[in-house]
Structures are given as C-alpha cells and as structure tokens.
Scaffold this active site. Structure first.
Site, PDB file in Angstrom:
ATOM      1  N   ALA A   1     -28.549  25.363  34.729  1.00 39.43           N
ATOM      2  CA  ALA A   1     -27.567  26.251  35.376  1.00 39.43           C
ATOM      3  C   ALA A   1     -26.393  26.431  34.406  1.00 39.43           C
ATOM      4  O   ALA A   1     -25.236  26.172  34.731  1.00 39.43           O
ATOM      5  CB  ALA A   1     -27.113  25.706  36.731  1.00 39.43           C
ATOM      6  N   LEU A   2     -26.744  26.862  33.216  1.00 35.43           N
ATOM      7  CA  LEU A   2     -25.793  26.845  32.102  1.00 35.43           C
ATOM      8  C   LEU A   2     -24.658  27.849  32.281  1.00 35.43           C
ATOM      9  O   LEU A   2     -24.840  28.920  32.845  1.00 35.43           O
ATOM     10  CB  LEU A   2     -26.541  27.139  30.792  1.00 35.43           C
ATOM     11  CG  LEU A   2     -27.672  26.176  30.455  1.00 35.43           C
ATOM     12  CD1 LEU A   2     -28.296  26.537  29.107  1.00 35.43           C
ATOM     13  CD2 LEU A   2     -27.205  24.728  30.446  1.00 35.43           C
ATOM     14  N   HIS A   3     -23.506  27.452  31.785  1.00 39.79           N
ATOM     15  CA  HIS A   3     -22.332  28.332  31.764  1.00 39.79           C
ATOM     16  C   HIS A   3     -21.659  28.164  30.408  1.00 39.79           C
ATOM     17  O   HIS A   3     -22.148  27.406  29.539  1.00 39.79           O
ATOM     18  CB  HIS A   3     -21.390  28.001  32.924  1.00 39.79           C
ATOM     19  CG  HIS A   3     -21.071  26.539  33.042  1.00 39.79           C
ATOM     20  ND1 HIS A   3     -20.370  25.851  32.076  1.00 39.79           N
ATOM     21  CD2 HIS A   3     -21.405  25.617  33.984  1.00 39.79           C
ATOM     22  CE1 HIS A   3     -20.247  24.592  32.435  1.00 39.79           C
ATOM     23  NE2 HIS A   3     -20.878  24.408  33.586  1.00 39.79           N
TER      24      HIS A   3
ATOM     25  N   HIS B   1     -21.276  24.635  28.856  1.00 38.68           N
ATOM     26  CA  HIS B   1     -22.453  24.096  28.155  1.00 38.68           C
ATOM     27  C   HIS B   1     -22.612  24.774  26.793  1.00 38.68           C
ATOM     28  O   HIS B   1     -22.901  24.128  25.790  1.00 38.68           O
ATOM     29  CB  HIS B   1     -23.732  24.375  28.957  1.00 38.68           C
ATOM     30  CG  HIS B   1     -23.777  23.729  30.308  1.00 38.68           C
ATOM     31  ND1 HIS B   1     -23.742  24.452  31.477  1.00 38.68           N
ATOM     32  CD2 HIS B   1     -23.892  22.438  30.672  1.00 38.68           C
ATOM     33  CE1 HIS B   1     -23.833  23.631  32.497  1.00 38.68           C
ATOM     34  NE2 HIS B   1     -23.921  22.396  32.054  1.00 38.68           N
TER      35      HIS B   1
ATOM     36  N   GLN C   1     -29.415   9.966  39.020  1.00 34.87           N
ATOM     37  CA  GLN C   1     -27.953   9.987  39.153  1.00 34.87           C
ATOM     38  C   GLN C   1     -27.491  10.610  40.468  1.00 34.87           C
ATOM     39  O   GLN C   1     -26.296  10.739  40.709  1.00 34.87           O
ATOM     40  CB  GLN C   1     -27.296  10.679  37.959  1.00 34.87           C
ATOM     41  CG  GLN C   1     -27.512  12.180  37.903  1.00 34.87           C
ATOM     42  CD  GLN C   1     -27.068  12.738  36.553  1.00 34.87           C
ATOM     43  OE1 GLN C   1     -27.632  12.414  35.516  1.00 34.87           O
ATOM     44  NE2 GLN C   1     -26.033  13.572  36.553  1.00 34.87           N
TER      45      GLN C   1
ATOM     46  N   GLU D   1     -15.828  16.915  27.566  1.00 37.43           N
ATOM     47  CA  GLU D   1     -14.707  16.126  28.099  1.00 37.43           C
ATOM     48  C   GLU D   1     -14.486  16.411  29.576  1.00 37.43           C
ATOM     49  O   GLU D   1     -13.731  15.714  30.247  1.00 37.43           O
ATOM     50  CB  GLU D   1     -13.426  16.441  27.303  1.00 37.43           C
ATOM     51  CG  GLU D   1     -13.463  15.884  25.901  1.00 37.43           C
ATOM     52  CD  GLU D   1     -12.172  16.106  25.146  1.00 37.43           C
ATOM     53  OE1 GLU D   1     -11.294  16.850  25.645  1.00 37.43           O
ATOM     54  OE2 GLU D   1     -12.051  15.552  24.040  1.00 37.43           O
TER      55      GLU D   1
ATOM     56  N   SER E   1     -18.190  24.636  36.042  1.00 33.71           N
ATOM     57  CA  SER E   1     -19.156  23.646  36.509  1.00 33.71           C
ATOM     58  C   SER E   1     -20.314  24.384  37.170  1.00 33.71           C
ATOM     59  O   SER E   1     -20.097  25.408  37.830  1.00 33.71           O
ATOM     60  CB  SER E   1     -18.494  22.723  37.546  1.00 33.71           C
ATOM     61  OG  SER E   1     -19.478  22.025  38.281  1.00 33.71           O
TER      62      SER E   1
HETATM   63  P1  AMP Z   1     -24.263  18.999  33.285  1.00 33.95           P
HETATM   64  O1  AMP Z   1     -25.285  20.060  33.114  1.00 33.95           O
HETATM   65  O2  AMP Z   1     -23.277  19.266  34.354  1.00 33.95           O
HETATM   66  O3  AMP Z   1     -24.861  17.609  33.324  1.00 33.95           O
HETATM   67  O4  AMP Z   1     -23.404  19.031  31.956  1.00 33.95           O
HETATM   68  C1  AMP Z   1     -24.007  18.934  30.692  1.00 33.95           C
HETATM   69  C2  AMP Z   1     -22.934  18.755  29.655  1.00 33.95           C
HETATM   70  O5  AMP Z   1     -22.042  19.859  29.701  1.00 33.95           O
HETATM   71  C3  AMP Z   1     -22.083  17.498  29.876  1.00 33.95           C
HETATM   72  O6  AMP Z   1     -21.813  16.900  28.623  1.00 33.95           O
HETATM   73  C4  AMP Z   1     -20.841  18.055  30.512  1.00 33.95           C
HETATM   74  O7  AMP Z   1     -19.697  17.252  30.297  1.00 33.95           O
HETATM   75  C5  AMP Z   1     -20.718  19.379  29.791  1.00 33.95           C
HETATM   76  N1  AMP Z   1     -19.899  20.329  30.536  1.00 33.95           N
HETATM   77  C6  AMP Z   1     -20.047  20.713  31.822  1.00 33.95           C
HETATM   78  N2  AMP Z   1     -19.072  21.558  32.181  1.00 33.95           N
HETATM   79  C7  AMP Z   1     -18.269  21.706  31.094  1.00 33.95           C
HETATM   80  C8  AMP Z   1     -17.076  22.433  30.824  1.00 33.95           C
HETATM   81  N3  AMP Z   1     -16.499  23.188  31.755  1.00 33.95           N
HETATM   82  N4  AMP Z   1     -16.539  22.367  29.589  1.00 33.95           N
HETATM   83  C9  AMP Z   1     -17.112  21.588  28.637  1.00 33.95           C
HETATM   84  N5  AMP Z   1     -18.226  20.869  28.823  1.00 33.95           N
HETATM   85  C10 AMP Z   1     -18.802  20.926  30.037  1.00 33.95           C
END
Ligand code: AMP
Length: 302
Positions: free
Chosen positions: A44-46, A49, A73, A160, A197
């Site tokens: 669900a990339l934004h 990511h 998790q 972060e 997110s």
């Molecule tokens: P996730 O898919 O939510 O597990 O996130 C994957 C990676 O993307 C993790 O290292 C998160 O910390 C990073 N990430 C998620 N949202 C953001 C954001 N808004 N800005 C920077 N990194 C992000």
C-alpha cells in the site's frame, strides 16, 4: 526470476517470490561488484515508502523492495485481514521509482508451519508503541531479522516515521551481527503535515481533518517547550487539546531522547542537551485508526 502467479505476468519490474530467487539475483549483482539497497515494506505504498527507495539509491546501485504484510506483528484484534493490499499498483510505483526487484514472498515462505523462533530487542521495545501493542516489536524484529538475512543487502532503509522501530532495527542488526548498514529516512508528510501512512486510507473525511491536527498541535507544544514551558504541563495541555477533537483519543504523548529513547525530565524546563537530542512521540486513535508521529525538539532538525 519466475513469475509463477499469473497476476504478475504484467509486472513492470522483476518479482522474486522465494528467498532462493532473491539470493540468486543478489549474488549476480554482487559478482558484478554492485552494491545492494533494500527497502522492506508492507505495501500500500505512498510517497513515504518511495522516498526510502530514493534514499536506498543514494547508497547503492541496485534497489530491492519487499512487500510482505507480516502477520506476527498484528494482535488478533488488529487489522491484519483488512490491511490494504494493492500489489499491482505497488509494483507499478516501484518500477516508476526505478527499483530493480520486488520481493513478494508468500506467508509460508517467511513462516513455515513449524516456525519457532522470535527475536526480542529488550529495553527499546518498552513503552511508546510497545506499551499499547505488546506483541508488535517482537513480530517486527523477527520479520526484519529474517528479511535482512534473506536479502543480504549492503544497506537497508527504514523510515523515521516509525522511530522506535528504527532504533530497534539498528540495535538488532548490531546485536545479531547482520552485516547490513541500517539507514533512517525522514518522515514524508501530506500538505497539512499529517505523516503519510498506509492506514490513512481508513480515515473518513471528517476523521482526516482531525488527523491533520496532530502534527500541528505537536509543533505548538514543541515551540512552548523551546520557550521554556515545563514538560509535564505542556504534554497535559497537548493531550487535552487533542482529546477535544471529535473521535480523537490520545494513546501516548512522551518526550524521549532520540538517541536511546531514555525519558526526558518529567516536569521540568528542558536544558539545551534535552532540546538538542529530544523528540516528542505521539500516538492517537482517530475513530478506529491509530496514528503515530514523532518530531525532534531541535529546530535544526526540522
Ligand atoms: P510499512 O509499510 O508501514 O511497514 O512501512 C515500511 C517502511 O516505510 C518503514 O520503514 C516505515 O517507517 C516507512 N514509512 C512509512 N511511512 C513513512 C513516511 N510517512 N515517511 C517516511 N517513511 C515512512
């Protein structure tokens, strides 16, 4: 690379589904003397990511992104089943950003039926998100240790946005002698400052407006702390303001060191050292959606 699943036939970039496929490609690159960067995600990339893909490129020649919604998790009452899954769209975004390979293992590839090992990073997993999600960091540490071993990359980049998670991953890589350098990427935000997110998709229009207040009020609290307001009073004020918004309920607001997550003084005016190294950490429910954010107290870092 095989494209065993027919839905991948049109994939705009190569897809590895097994550890063996991933390692075969990584070994070929390494033989050519290329450095490998790795960005683990749950899809669900934004733009948050994708910024990590850019960051990986700054440190390597070939970039691999994984997409795996990690079941260990999630607690039973959490959103594992409803977590957004948009693999075709994700692959297109990764290809656009120049990633060389997507790693999309199935659940059994990561967790065989008799899987029995868990990784725990003690201390750093206490408090903040570890308090309200006690299972969470064990699942994250386990899957990240596995993914780092699978990819055997030179560098791996984590956001972060999940600051406690980033420190936990740095510690586990060091403690377990995983020879991948762990790099943090800055938080990417929407135009109103809401940290991007995958879970923001859950928010209704009204909830989205409330969610946008979190970062604004955090910044106001940080300005107050910098001007000499006491920590306890500032956090109490921030909690009250946030809880007043419709459907909002603060989980935690804490001031901790950005170096090791040690707590900052409880009801005190912060000294220069605390202001230079401290961060404000927040988690808040808006309706059924849990939001987290964190910010440095130091203007130099903002
Ligand atoms: P996730 O898919 O939510 O597990 O996130 C994957 C990676 O993307 C993790 O290292 C998160 O910390 C990073 N990430 C998620 N949202 C953001 C954001 N808004 N800005 C920077 N990194 C992000």
């Amino acid at each position: 690379m095989t494209n065993a699943d027919p839905s991948d036939h049109d994939s705009p970039l190569p897809v590895a589904r097994t550890v063996s496929e991933l390692r075969t490609q990584a070994a070929l690159w390494r033989r050519e003397g290329l450095r490998i960067g790795f960005v683990p995600t749950m899809g669900a990339l934004h733009e948050g990511h994708l910024s990590l893909i850019d960051c990986a490129f700054a440190h390597s020649d070939r970039v691999v992104a994984s997409i795996f919604v990690n079941p260990t998790q999630f607690a039973p009452h959490e959103d594992l089943d409803s977590y957004p899954r948009q693999v075709a769209r994700d692959l297109a975004l990764l290809a656009d950003r120049g990633a060389h390979l997507a790693f999309t293992p199935g659940r059994e590839e990561v967790y065989p039926a008799d899987f029995s090992t868990m990784v725990q990073v003690k201390g750093l997993d206490e408090g903040l998100c570890g308090a309200s999600r006690p299972h969470f960091f064990g699942g994250v540490a386990t899957v990240v240790a596995k993914l780092l071993n699978m990819a055997q990359a030179d560098v791996a980049v984590f956001g972060e946005k999940d600051y406690q998670q980033l420190l936990i991953i740095k510690r586990l890589a060091r403690d377990l002698d995983i020879p991948t350098q762990i790099i943090g990427g800055p938080i990417i935000r929407e135009s109103d400052g809401l940290a991007m997110s995958s879970r923001n998709q859950y928010l209704s229009v009204a909830e989205r407006a409330v969610a946008g207040r979190l970062n604004v009020e955090m910044r106001t609290a940080i300005m107050a702390l910098r001007s000499g307001a006491k920590t306890g009073e500032t956090l109490a004020q921030l909690r009250e303001t946030l809880n007043q918004a419709d459907g909002a309920s603060v989980d935690y607001l804490e001031l901790r060191s950005g170096d090791d997550l040690s707590a900052l003084p409880e009801n005190a005016v912060l000294d220069q050292v605390s202001l230079a190294t401290g961060r404000l950490f927040a988690a808040m429910m808006v309706g059924k959606t849990r939001l987290i954010d964190n910010m440095p107290l130091s203007p130099a870092d903002q």
